[in-house]
Design a protein around this motif. Structure first.
Motif, PDB file in Angstrom:
ATOM      1  N   THR A  69      82.346  24.159  28.057  1.00  0.00           N
ATOM      2  CA  THR A  69      82.441  23.090  27.064  1.00  0.00           C
ATOM      3  C   THR A  69      83.679  23.238  26.192  1.00  0.00           C
ATOM      4  OG1 THR A  69      80.027  22.941  27.005  1.00  0.00           O
ATOM      5  CG2 THR A  69      81.229  21.968  25.158  1.00  0.00           C
ATOM      6  N   ILE A  70      83.907  24.440  25.697  1.00  0.00           N
ATOM      7  CA  ILE A  70      85.047  24.675  24.805  1.00  0.00           C
ATOM      8  C   ILE A  70      86.371  24.505  25.546  1.00  0.00           C
ATOM      9  CG2 ILE A  70      86.204  26.435  23.414  1.00  0.00           C
ATOM     10  CD1 ILE A  70      83.333  27.572  22.874  1.00  0.00           C
ATOM     11  N   THR A  71      86.466  25.036  26.752  1.00  0.00           N
ATOM     12  CA  THR A  71      87.712  24.953  27.518  1.00  0.00           C
ATOM     13  C   THR A  71      88.040  23.518  27.897  1.00  0.00           C
ATOM     14  OG1 THR A  71      87.328  27.169  28.391  1.00  0.00           O
ATOM     15  CG2 THR A  71      88.931  25.816  29.544  1.00  0.00           C
ATOM     16  N   LEU A  72      87.057  22.776  28.373  1.00  0.00           N
ATOM     17  CA  LEU A  72      87.310  21.383  28.741  1.00  0.00           C
ATOM     18  C   LEU A  72      87.642  20.534  27.510  1.00  0.00           C
ATOM     19  CD1 LEU A  72      84.623  20.828  31.518  1.00  0.00           C
ATOM     20  CD2 LEU A  72      87.074  21.197  31.784  1.00  0.00           C
ATOM     21  N   GLY A  73      86.990  20.822  26.392  1.00  0.00           N
ATOM     22  CA  GLY A  73      87.312  20.105  25.160  1.00  0.00           C
ATOM     23  C   GLY A  73      88.730  20.370  24.703  1.00  0.00           C
ATOM     24  N   ARG A  74      89.153  21.622  24.760  1.00  0.00           N
ATOM     25  CA  ARG A  74      90.525  21.967  24.375  1.00  0.00           C
ATOM     26  C   ARG A  74      91.532  21.358  25.336  1.00  0.00           C
ATOM     27  NH1 ARG A  74      93.223  26.278  21.708  1.00  0.00           N
ATOM     28  NH2 ARG A  74      91.438  26.322  20.316  1.00  0.00           N
ATOM     29  N   PHE A  75      91.199  21.341  26.643  1.00  0.00           N
ATOM     30  CA  PHE A  75      92.096  20.737  27.624  1.00  0.00           C
ATOM     31  C   PHE A  75      92.266  19.251  27.352  1.00  0.00           C
ATOM     32  CE2 PHE A  75      92.795  18.503  31.643  1.00  0.00           C
ATOM     33  CZ  PHE A  75      93.998  19.082  32.019  1.00  0.00           C
ATOM     34  N   ALA A  76      91.170  18.572  27.033  1.00  0.00           N
ATOM     35  CA  ALA A  76      91.244  17.141  26.729  1.00  0.00           C
ATOM     36  C   ALA A  76      92.035  16.885  25.452  1.00  0.00           C
ATOM     37  CB  ALA A  76      89.839  16.558  26.608  1.00  0.00           C
ATOM     38  N   TYR A  77      91.951  17.800  24.505  1.00  0.00           N
ATOM     39  CA  TYR A  77      92.636  17.625  23.222  1.00  0.00           C
ATOM     40  C   TYR A  77      94.138  17.878  23.340  1.00  0.00           C
ATOM     41  CZ  TYR A  77      93.905  18.283  18.344  1.00  0.00           C
ATOM     42  OH  TYR A  77      94.517  18.193  17.130  1.00  0.00           O
ATOM     43  N   ASP A  78      94.536  19.073  23.786  1.00  0.00           N
ATOM     44  CA  ASP A  78      95.973  19.352  23.861  1.00  0.00           C
ATOM     45  C   ASP A  78      96.397  20.179  25.077  1.00  0.00           C
ATOM     46  OD1 ASP A  78      95.077  21.878  23.188  1.00  0.00           O
ATOM     47  OD2 ASP A  78      96.152  21.983  21.293  1.00  0.00           O
ATOM     48  N   GLY A  79      95.452  20.555  25.930  1.00  0.00           N
ATOM     49  CA  GLY A  79      95.786  21.261  27.155  1.00  0.00           C
ATOM     50  C   GLY A  79      96.061  22.745  27.015  1.00  0.00           C
ATOM     51  N   SER A  80      95.874  23.313  25.829  1.00  0.00           N
ATOM     52  CA  SER A  80      96.173  24.728  25.631  1.00  0.00           C
ATOM     53  C   SER A  80      94.973  25.599  26.013  1.00  0.00           C
ATOM     54  CB  SER A  80      96.565  24.991  24.177  1.00  0.00           C
ATOM     55  OG  SER A  80      95.493  24.722  23.317  1.00  0.00           O
ATOM     56  N   PRO A  81      95.222  26.850  26.392  1.00  0.00           N
ATOM     57  CA  PRO A  81      94.115  27.753  26.726  1.00  0.00           C
ATOM     58  C   PRO A  81      93.338  28.171  25.485  1.00  0.00           C
ATOM     59  CG  PRO A  81      96.203  28.907  26.906  1.00  0.00           C
ATOM     60  CD  PRO A  81      96.526  27.484  26.599  1.00  0.00           C
ATOM     61  N   VAL A  82      92.119  28.634  25.692  1.00  0.00           N
ATOM     62  CA  VAL A  82      91.240  29.079  24.611  1.00  0.00           C
ATOM     63  C   VAL A  82      91.091  30.587  24.713  1.00  0.00           C
ATOM     64  CG1 VAL A  82      88.938  28.884  23.619  1.00  0.00           C
ATOM     65  CG2 VAL A  82      89.981  26.914  24.716  1.00  0.00           C
ATOM     66  N   SER A  83      91.325  31.285  23.623  1.00  0.00           N
ATOM     67  CA  SER A  83      91.213  32.742  23.655  1.00  0.00           C
ATOM     68  C   SER A  83      89.753  33.168  23.532  1.00  0.00           C
ATOM     69  CB  SER A  83      92.029  33.386  22.536  1.00  0.00           C
ATOM     70  OG  SER A  83      91.377  33.237  21.299  1.00  0.00           O
ATOM     71  N   PHE A  84      89.495  34.362  24.023  1.00  0.00           N
ATOM     72  CA  PHE A  84      88.157  34.962  23.941  1.00  0.00           C
ATOM     73  C   PHE A  84      87.723  35.060  22.482  1.00  0.00           C
ATOM     74  CE2 PHE A  84      85.264  38.615  23.999  1.00  0.00           C
ATOM     75  CZ  PHE A  84      84.421  38.248  25.034  1.00  0.00           C
ATOM     76  N   LEU A  85      88.648  35.384  21.598  1.00  0.00           N
ATOM     77  CA  LEU A  85      88.326  35.503  20.174  1.00  0.00           C
ATOM     78  C   LEU A  85      87.969  34.157  19.556  1.00  0.00           C
ATOM     79  CD1 LEU A  85      91.151  38.014  19.203  1.00  0.00           C
ATOM     80  CD2 LEU A  85      88.756  38.513  19.728  1.00  0.00           C
ATOM     81  N   GLU A  86      88.616  33.074  20.008  1.00  0.00           N
ATOM     82  CA  GLU A  86      88.282  31.741  19.511  1.00  0.00           C
ATOM     83  C   GLU A  86      86.876  31.330  19.941  1.00  0.00           C
ATOM     84  OE1 GLU A  86      92.335  29.201  19.191  1.00  0.00           O
ATOM     85  OE2 GLU A  86      91.756  29.817  21.213  1.00  0.00           O
ATOM     86  N   VAL A  87      86.508  31.713  21.154  1.00  0.00           N
ATOM     87  CA  VAL A  87      85.158  31.412  21.633  1.00  0.00           C
ATOM     88  C   VAL A  87      84.128  32.136  20.770  1.00  0.00           C
ATOM     89  CG1 VAL A  87      83.552  31.677  23.567  1.00  0.00           C
ATOM     90  CG2 VAL A  87      85.894  30.942  23.990  1.00  0.00           C
TER      91      VAL A  87
END
Length: 87
Positions: free
Chosen positions: A21-39
């Motif tokens: 959910t978090i990765t696909l949301g970030r991809f839709a928003y700006d395409g950047s990767p999500v760090s483990f710490l952000e999760v």
């Protein structure tokens, strides 16, 4: 942040669901990767609570099935969505 009891880890299913959910949301928003710490921050947990004892093949396979890959950036795992341009 919440701490889970010692030697108790976040469940695989919940981990996969939240990462997806978090990765696909970030991809839709700006395409950047999500760090483990952000999760971990998003889930309001410590990063130690999310860690697995070893690299879990079932989790990695489930993430790859939905085209989410992991890469290290400056020593921290980042999750990113693999789109057609990356192949």
């Amino acid at each position: 942040m919440k701490h889970l009891k010692k030697n108790i880890y976040y469940s695989r299913e919940d981990f996969i669901r939240h990462i997806t959910t978090i990765t696909l949301g970030r991809f839709a928003y700006d395409g950047s990767p999500v760090s483990f710490l952000e999760v971990a921050a998003y889930l309001n947990l410590t990063s130690d609570s999310l860690r697995m004892r070893k690299r879990d093949v079932k989790v990695m396979k489930s993430l790859e099935d939905v085209r989410i890959c992991v890469k290290k950036i400056k020593g921290i795992n980042h999750f990113y969505f693999l789109n057609e341009e990356d192949e």
